[in-house]
Design an enzyme around this catalytic site. Sequence first.
Site, PDB file in Angstrom:
ATOM      1  N   GLY A  42       6.076   7.923   6.538  1.00  0.00           N
ATOM      2  CA  GLY A  42       6.809   7.298   5.188  1.00  0.00           C
ATOM      3  C   GLY A  42       5.875   8.095   4.066  1.00  0.00           C
ATOM      4  O   GLY A  42       6.367   7.948   3.494  1.00  0.00           O
ATOM      5  N   GLU A  97      -0.623   5.960   1.564  1.00  0.00           N
ATOM      6  CA  GLU A  97       0.550   5.459   2.069  1.00  0.00           C
ATOM      7  C   GLU A  97       1.360   5.548   1.487  1.00  0.00           C
ATOM      8  O   GLU A  97       1.333   5.085  -0.021  1.00  0.00           O
ATOM      9  CB  GLU A  97      -0.053   3.548   2.658  1.00  0.00           C
ATOM     10  CG  GLU A  97      -0.978   3.913   4.427  1.00  0.00           C
ATOM     11  CD  GLU A  97       0.261   4.235   4.967  1.00  0.00           C
ATOM     12  OE1 GLU A  97       1.369   4.457   5.107  1.00  0.00           O
ATOM     13  OE2 GLU A  97       0.082   3.515   6.427  1.00  0.00           O
ATOM     14  N   ASP A  98       2.819   4.669   1.725  1.00  0.00           N
ATOM     15  CA  ASP A  98       4.020   4.631   0.698  1.00  0.00           C
ATOM     16  C   ASP A  98       3.997   2.389   0.841  1.00  0.00           C
ATOM     17  O   ASP A  98       4.122   2.493   0.044  1.00  0.00           O
ATOM     18  CB  ASP A  98       5.020   4.689   2.040  1.00  0.00           C
ATOM     19  CG  ASP A  98       5.133   4.445   3.315  1.00  0.00           C
ATOM     20  OD1 ASP A  98       4.239   4.155   4.079  1.00  0.00           O
ATOM     21  OD2 ASP A  98       6.245   4.348   4.146  1.00  0.00           O
ATOM     22  N   ASP A 101       1.394  -3.760   4.920  1.00  0.00           N
ATOM     23  CA  ASP A 101       2.141  -4.906   4.722  1.00  0.00           C
ATOM     24  C   ASP A 101       1.200  -5.794   4.683  1.00  0.00           C
ATOM     25  O   ASP A 101       1.076  -6.987   4.401  1.00  0.00           O
ATOM     26  CB  ASP A 101       3.649  -4.968   5.830  1.00  0.00           C
ATOM     27  CG  ASP A 101       4.503  -5.633   6.028  1.00  0.00           C
ATOM     28  OD1 ASP A 101       3.886  -7.359   5.355  1.00  0.00           O
ATOM     29  OD2 ASP A 101       5.396  -5.010   6.833  1.00  0.00           O
ATOM     30  N   LYS A 129       3.497  -5.864  -0.589  1.00  0.00           N
ATOM     31  CA  LYS A 129       3.803  -6.588   0.039  1.00  0.00           C
ATOM     32  C   LYS A 129       2.794  -7.869   0.200  1.00  0.00           C
ATOM     33  O   LYS A 129       1.967  -8.172   1.180  1.00  0.00           O
ATOM     34  CB  LYS A 129       4.623  -6.944   1.165  1.00  0.00           C
ATOM     35  CG  LYS A 129       5.987  -6.214   1.211  1.00  0.00           C
ATOM     36  CD  LYS A 129       7.040  -5.882   1.983  1.00  0.00           C
ATOM     37  CE  LYS A 129       8.434  -5.970   2.299  1.00  0.00           C
ATOM     38  NZ  LYS A 129       8.419  -5.748   3.451  1.00  0.00           N
ATOM     39  N   PHE A 150      13.130  -6.170   2.772  1.00  0.00           N
ATOM     40  CA  PHE A 150      13.240  -5.345   3.577  1.00  0.00           C
ATOM     41  C   PHE A 150      13.498  -3.797   2.412  1.00  0.00           C
ATOM     42  O   PHE A 150      14.196  -3.835   2.005  1.00  0.00           O
ATOM     43  CB  PHE A 150      14.485  -5.264   4.596  1.00  0.00           C
ATOM     44  CG  PHE A 150      13.790  -4.007   5.721  1.00  0.00           C
ATOM     45  CD1 PHE A 150      12.962  -4.496   6.898  1.00  0.00           C
ATOM     46  CD2 PHE A 150      14.073  -2.807   5.824  1.00  0.00           C
ATOM     47  CE1 PHE A 150      12.524  -3.816   8.129  1.00  0.00           C
ATOM     48  CE2 PHE A 150      13.398  -1.860   6.023  1.00  0.00           C
ATOM     49  CZ  PHE A 150      13.081  -2.264   7.810  1.00  0.00           C
ATOM     50  N   VAL A 151      12.204  -2.804   2.232  1.00  0.00           N
ATOM     51  CA  VAL A 151      12.825  -1.748   1.397  1.00  0.00           C
ATOM     52  C   VAL A 151      13.331  -0.324   2.223  1.00  0.00           C
ATOM     53  O   VAL A 151      12.441  -0.540   3.238  1.00  0.00           O
ATOM     54  CB  VAL A 151      11.137  -2.003   0.538  1.00  0.00           C
ATOM     55  CG1 VAL A 151      11.822  -3.115  -0.853  1.00  0.00           C
ATOM     56  CG2 VAL A 151      10.420  -1.612   1.252  1.00  0.00           C
ATOM     57  N   ASP A 157      12.019   4.180   6.034  1.00  0.00           N
ATOM     58  CA  ASP A 157      13.148   3.916   6.260  1.00  0.00           C
ATOM     59  C   ASP A 157      13.550   2.514   7.133  1.00  0.00           C
ATOM     60  O   ASP A 157      12.266   1.681   7.326  1.00  0.00           O
ATOM     61  CB  ASP A 157      12.524   5.130   7.835  1.00  0.00           C
ATOM     62  CG  ASP A 157      11.722   4.417   8.978  1.00  0.00           C
ATOM     63  OD1 ASP A 157      11.004   3.621   8.391  1.00  0.00           O
ATOM     64  OD2 ASP A 157      11.934   3.897  10.115  1.00  0.00           O
ATOM     65  N   ARG A 163      14.907   7.810   4.083  1.00  0.00           N
ATOM     66  CA  ARG A 163      14.019   8.251   3.732  1.00  0.00           C
ATOM     67  C   ARG A 163      14.389   9.096   2.920  1.00  0.00           C
ATOM     68  O   ARG A 163      13.305   9.294   1.579  1.00  0.00           O
ATOM     69  CB  ARG A 163      12.872   9.279   5.013  1.00  0.00           C
ATOM     70  CG  ARG A 163      12.312   7.902   6.264  1.00  0.00           C
ATOM     71  CD  ARG A 163      10.912   9.282   6.558  1.00  0.00           C
ATOM     72  NE  ARG A 163      10.941   8.434   8.017  1.00  0.00           N
ATOM     73  CZ  ARG A 163      10.141   7.221   8.350  1.00  0.00           C
ATOM     74  NH1 ARG A 163       9.252   6.978   7.140  1.00  0.00           N
ATOM     75  NH2 ARG A 163       9.830   7.247   9.746  1.00  0.00           N
TER      76      ARG A 163
END
Length: 178
Positions: A42, A97-98, A101, A129, A150-151, A157, A163
């Site tokens: 990601g 990092e993308d 969570d 998040k 949900f992103v 992805d 992506r």
Amino acid sequence: MTLGADVLIPASDIQEKVREIGARINEDYWGKNPLLVGILRGAVVVLADLMRNVDLACEIDFMEVGSYGLGSTSSGIVRILKDLQEDISGRHVLIVEDIIDTGLTMSYLHDLLLTRKPASLESFVLLSKPSRRQVDIDVKYVGFEVPDVFVVGYGIDYAGAYRNLPDILALELESASE
Ligand code: PRP
């Protein structure tokens, strides 16, 4: 099955934020030679943009990790699918990092990389998040805090897709557990 998608963060806002954080990194690491560690897959998109806003001698490397969790839920048990190529002892390491969570992946990476004796270890996440966090982990550079939706897009992805989208979208799913 997806029902629809709304733009949560447009590409222009992402680019502005990445420029702003790139400028902070330039100040914080002035005179140093940081190693930016992108976590596959990601982080590829944001790493490519972030590094072009870093006006320092820097290098990049990659790790790929996977969770033993089912579907989109982390179990906290992380396995290394690809390790770093560089020796990071004495290096100024910045994990890229993308999204964070539960924080379990980042926490695992921190603990692991610290055993390799870097000169410093910090992290960057484009999206956070906070409402999903299960472990308390300090992230130095955070792009955007987002709600528990949900992103997808800009590297993130859904079942391998989306992506390549330049914006970050909130995906409406038929079932949140999918
Ligand atoms: C995402 C993200 C982090 C992890 C964060 O990766 O890139 O590595 O989940 O979740 P956590 O905070 O709950 O541990 P993902 O497993 O979707 O893999 P990808 O980067 O290959 O898409």
